[in-house]
Write a protein that holds these residues in place. Sequence first.
Motif, mmCIF file in Angstrom:
data_model
loop_
_atom_site.group_PDB
_atom_site.id
_atom_site.type_symbol
_atom_site.label_atom_id
_atom_site.label_comp_id
_atom_site.label_asym_id
_atom_site.label_seq_id
_atom_site.Cartn_x
_atom_site.Cartn_y
_atom_site.Cartn_z
ATOM 1 N N HIS A 175 3.985 15.436 -9.626
ATOM 2 C CA HIS A 175 5.094 15.721 -10.551
ATOM 3 C C HIS A 175 6.359 16.110 -9.781
ATOM 4 C CE1 HIS A 175 2.313 15.437 -13.882
ATOM 5 N NE2 HIS A 175 1.532 16.330 -13.301
ATOM 6 N N MET A 176 6.565 15.432 -8.657
ATOM 7 C CA MET A 176 7.787 15.644 -7.871
ATOM 8 C C MET A 176 8.140 14.338 -7.153
ATOM 9 S SD MET A 176 6.440 17.998 -4.652
ATOM 10 C CE MET A 176 5.735 19.301 -5.662
ATOM 11 N N LEU A 232 1.541 9.536 -5.547
ATOM 12 C CA LEU A 232 1.912 10.906 -5.198
ATOM 13 C C LEU A 232 2.997 11.455 -6.124
ATOM 14 C CD1 LEU A 232 1.837 10.752 -1.301
ATOM 15 C CD2 LEU A 232 0.409 12.198 -2.751
ATOM 16 N N THR A 233 3.968 10.619 -6.459
ATOM 17 C CA THR A 233 5.043 11.049 -7.365
ATOM 18 C C THR A 233 4.470 11.464 -8.717
ATOM 19 O OG1 THR A 233 6.676 9.631 -6.292
ATOM 20 C CG2 THR A 233 7.162 10.319 -8.535
ATOM 21 N N SER A 253 8.254 15.154 -0.036
ATOM 22 C CA SER A 253 7.781 15.496 -1.383
ATOM 23 C C SER A 253 8.442 16.791 -1.823
ATOM 24 C CB SER A 253 6.262 15.679 -1.404
ATOM 25 O OG SER A 253 5.603 14.494 -1.027
ATOM 26 N N GLY A 254 9.309 16.691 -2.839
ATOM 27 C CA GLY A 254 9.971 17.886 -3.349
ATOM 28 C C GLY A 254 10.700 18.659 -2.271
ATOM 29 N N GLY A 255 11.291 17.946 -1.320
ATOM 30 C CA GLY A 255 12.048 18.587 -0.249
ATOM 31 C C GLY A 255 11.219 18.959 0.964
ATOM 32 N N VAL A 256 9.881 18.840 0.884
ATOM 33 C CA VAL A 256 9.000 19.145 2.020
ATOM 34 C C VAL A 256 8.757 17.867 2.819
ATOM 35 C CG1 VAL A 256 6.733 20.012 2.732
ATOM 36 C CG2 VAL A 256 7.862 20.982 0.716
ATOM 37 N N LYS A 297 0.836 -1.209 0.000
ATOM 38 C CA LYS A 297 0.000 0.000 0.000
ATOM 39 C C LYS A 297 0.867 1.253 0.000
ATOM 40 C CE LYS A 297 -4.313 -1.576 2.155
ATOM 41 N NZ LYS A 297 -5.196 -1.422 3.334
ATOM 42 N N GLY A 298 1.962 1.212 0.793
ATOM 43 C CA GLY A 298 2.872 2.349 0.847
ATOM 44 C C GLY A 298 3.525 2.624 -0.482
ATOM 45 N N CYS A 299 3.945 1.560 -1.178
ATOM 46 C CA CYS A 299 4.572 1.706 -2.503
ATOM 47 C C CYS A 299 3.600 2.283 -3.519
ATOM 48 C CB CYS A 299 5.102 0.359 -2.985
ATOM 49 S SG CYS A 299 6.520 -0.245 -2.051
ATOM 50 N N ILE A 300 2.355 1.792 -3.459
ATOM 51 C CA ILE A 300 1.322 2.275 -4.385
ATOM 52 C C ILE A 300 1.053 3.764 -4.153
ATOM 53 C CG2 ILE A 300 -1.129 2.101 -4.981
ATOM 54 C CD1 ILE A 300 -0.890 -0.946 -4.418
ATOM 55 N N MET A 301 0.939 4.159 -2.869
ATOM 56 C CA MET A 301 0.686 5.563 -2.546
ATOM 57 C C MET A 301 1.870 6.434 -2.936
ATOM 58 S SD MET A 301 -1.787 7.483 -1.426
ATOM 59 C CE MET A 301 -2.919 6.700 -0.271
ATOM 60 N N GLU A 302 3.096 5.934 -2.725
ATOM 61 C CA GLU A 302 4.307 6.666 -3.099
ATOM 62 C C GLU A 302 4.331 6.931 -4.601
ATOM 63 O OE1 GLU A 302 8.469 5.849 -1.373
ATOM 64 O OE2 GLU A 302 8.554 4.904 -3.359
ATOM 65 N N LYS A 303 3.996 5.903 -5.387
ATOM 66 C CA LYS A 303 3.966 6.027 -6.846
ATOM 67 C C LYS A 303 2.894 7.024 -7.280
ATOM 68 C CE LYS A 303 3.439 3.324 -11.092
ATOM 69 N NZ LYS A 303 3.050 2.008 -11.655
#
Length: 325
Positions: free
Chosen positions: A21-22, A16-17, A51-54, A8-14
């Motif tokens: 677009h970050m 969000l990326t 995410s993008g440094g945040v 689930k974590g991998c799916i959510m990570e993908k």
Amino acid sequence: KNSLQIKKGCIMEKYLTEILHMDTKLVEATELYDHLPLLFKGTYVIYKVTSGGVEWIALQPNTNVRLSQIRKNRAFLEQKQQMNVAVFLEKTSLYSKDKMTEEGIPFVIRNDTVYLPFMGLLLGKKQRELKPVHQISFLTQRILLQGLYEGYDHDTVSKLAEHLDVSKMAISKSFDEMEYMDIGTIEIRNRRRSITIRKGDKEAWERFRPLMRNPVIKVFELKEDVKLPVKAGISALSEYSMLADNNYPTYAIEKKGIASSGIRDMKQVGRGEDTGCRVFELGYIIDKIKKDVQDPLSVMLSIRDEMDDERVEASVNEMLKEYVW
């Protein structure tokens, strides 16, 4: 369970990326569980997200958790960690989305909506617009209760309209309400909606119960006994249990019949006078369990103010056990 959480974590990570677009990285924050109340470990997976440094924290429920609890737990975690905390969800109702957005609660619903106000983000897919529901309609309440008494098995708008003797448009609006509130009754297949409720489904009732309203619109205390056919309130409860009725009967009349009944023009009880009868003006009447007697669940909703009496409470439980569950 751990492999499912990782997946689930991998799916959510993908997700969000792609949608942000970050570059986004998720790592389970296992070190946090030991410093939090025990319920967090069993109820949620907690991620540290970049995410993008945040940097921020995500709270993902393992099971079905009420919005009220998520709201409370998220606020606690945010205050304790002094970091922005968003909620990860697989799906939720339009009502919950609207409430979270209104309250400024950050959330991510996979393949649906990203609301991260601390990053200035609100992204979502186009959905069919459903009118917000602030209070359940009496027709929708009647449909849900009748479903608990009789059961529905993929009943369509047309079938239910015929069964309840109301218009298809009215049933369709009730389906919209149920869909908006996401109470797990409406199924959509090939753009066709249907409703399923198992007869006597106690779990379904627990989902419906917080939405239910008192069906009594107005109470008339009359000097004379008008001897209406349908009993309601305590009089109805006495029909379903061993509880003795009040010294006067309580009747039911539906809103649509109140004008022609003349009840509004009848003499009401003055101070110190004896009550001849009490009349409940109701938003709906279901008399499927006992003819000419208000249905059990609506009886309970109608006499909430009298549930402090132990005899009334015991009689309600007796009624529900025998006639509903």
